[in-house]
Design an enzyme around this catalytic site. Structure first.
Site, PDB file in Angstrom:
ATOM      1  CE1 TYR A   1      -4.140  -1.910   0.616  1.00 33.65           C
ATOM      2  CE2 TYR A   1      -2.667  -3.280   1.937  1.00 33.65           C
ATOM      3  CZ  TYR A   1      -3.882  -3.088   1.292  1.00 33.65           C
ATOM      4  OH  TYR A   1      -4.831  -4.092   1.319  1.00 33.65           O
TER       5      TYR A   1
ATOM      6  NE  ARG B   1      -1.281   4.918   3.181  1.00 32.83           N
ATOM      7  CZ  ARG B   1      -0.841   3.687   3.372  1.00 32.83           C
ATOM      8  NH1 ARG B   1      -1.662   2.735   3.789  1.00 32.83           N
ATOM      9  NH2 ARG B   1       0.421   3.385   3.138  1.00 32.83           N
TER      10      ARG B   1
ATOM     11  CB  SER C   1       8.650   0.884   2.308  1.00 35.36           C
ATOM     12  OG  SER C   1       7.444   1.438   2.792  1.00 35.36           O
TER      13      SER C   1
ATOM     14  CG  ASN D   1       4.318   3.752   3.749  1.00 38.83           C
ATOM     15  OD1 ASN D   1       3.619   4.721   3.514  1.00 38.83           O
ATOM     16  ND2 ASN D   1       4.033   2.538   3.298  1.00 38.83           N
TER      17      ASN D   1
END
Length: 227
Positions: A10, A44, A178, A180
């Protein structure tokens, strides 16, 4: 050269803001279409916050429940008063979010170079398999590894230990990929290598003194470096 690349799903492979068009349509029906982008952002952010809070509480639930509860919170916060049928529709859209434009070609390049890739996600295996299948990229991954198998959420050290255990690869031979920063820092703290996919030039990295081994603007650039 990385032995294994473990891709967050995600926000890294899959665009979590791919729901904006549907949000705009549903919110326009209640005269609030201009809030679609803000709604997506808050949804989110709250989804991740709920996973962090549940992790600290030791109150694990599947990531989809965090997503649903975050949707409900955002609806209340923005006072958009979405009908239940709209919320169910948006949850269904979230289950088939699109991949970022360059994802497939970048994964193909890594595959041609013989790089082993796995998906590593807060989502359940079933949810992630569905996302990757509908995006047409499941075949690029040797495996799907979910935190649901240990009932913890990133960036708990236990999930990165679980990743290493499943891969049977030394930490120094494992790369987390990632977008994130919290995930990158969690992986580096656990002894893995990590690449940060900085999809927005405006995105800062957390000033914790733990830096990614590599920063790239997208997955094409990653494939150029590691493929």
């Amino acid at each position: 050269m990385a032995t294994v690349l473990a891709f967050d799903v995600y926000g890294t492979l899959i665009d979590t803001h791919g729901v904006v068009t549907e949000l705009e349509a549903r919110l326009s029906a209640v005269g609030r279409g201009e809030l679609a982008v803000e709604f997506s952002r808050r949804w989110r952010d709250k989804q991740l916050e709920y996973s962090f809070r549940r992790g600290l509480m030791g109150a694990y639930v599947p990531f989809g429940q965090c997503t649903r509860e975050a949707l409900e919170f955002t609806d209340r916060s923005l006072q958009t008063r979405l009908a239940d049928v709209d919320k169910e529709h948006l949850m269904a859209v979230y289950a088939r979010l699109p991949a970022f434009a360059e994802t497939s070609t970048a994964l193909e390049r890594l595959a041609r170079a013989g790089v082993r890739c796995v998906a590593f996600s807060n989502g359940t295996r079933e949810a992630v398999e569905g996302l990757l299948d509908q995006a047409g990229i499941r075949g690029h991954f040797d495996d799907v590894i979910s935190v649901d198998e240990v009932k913890r959420f990133k960036p708990d050290p236990a999930v990165y230990a679980h990743l290493r255990h499943r891969l049977e690869v030394a930490p120094g031979d494992t790369w987390l990929i990632s977008s994130n920063p919290f995930d990158v820092i969690g992986a580096r703290h656990a002894g893995l290598h990590a690449a940060w996919v900085r999809r927005s030039l405006d995105a800062p990295f957390d000033p914790w003194g733990i830096e990614p081994d590599m920063t790239v603007p997208d997955l094409d650039a990653l494939a150029e470096r590691l493929g």
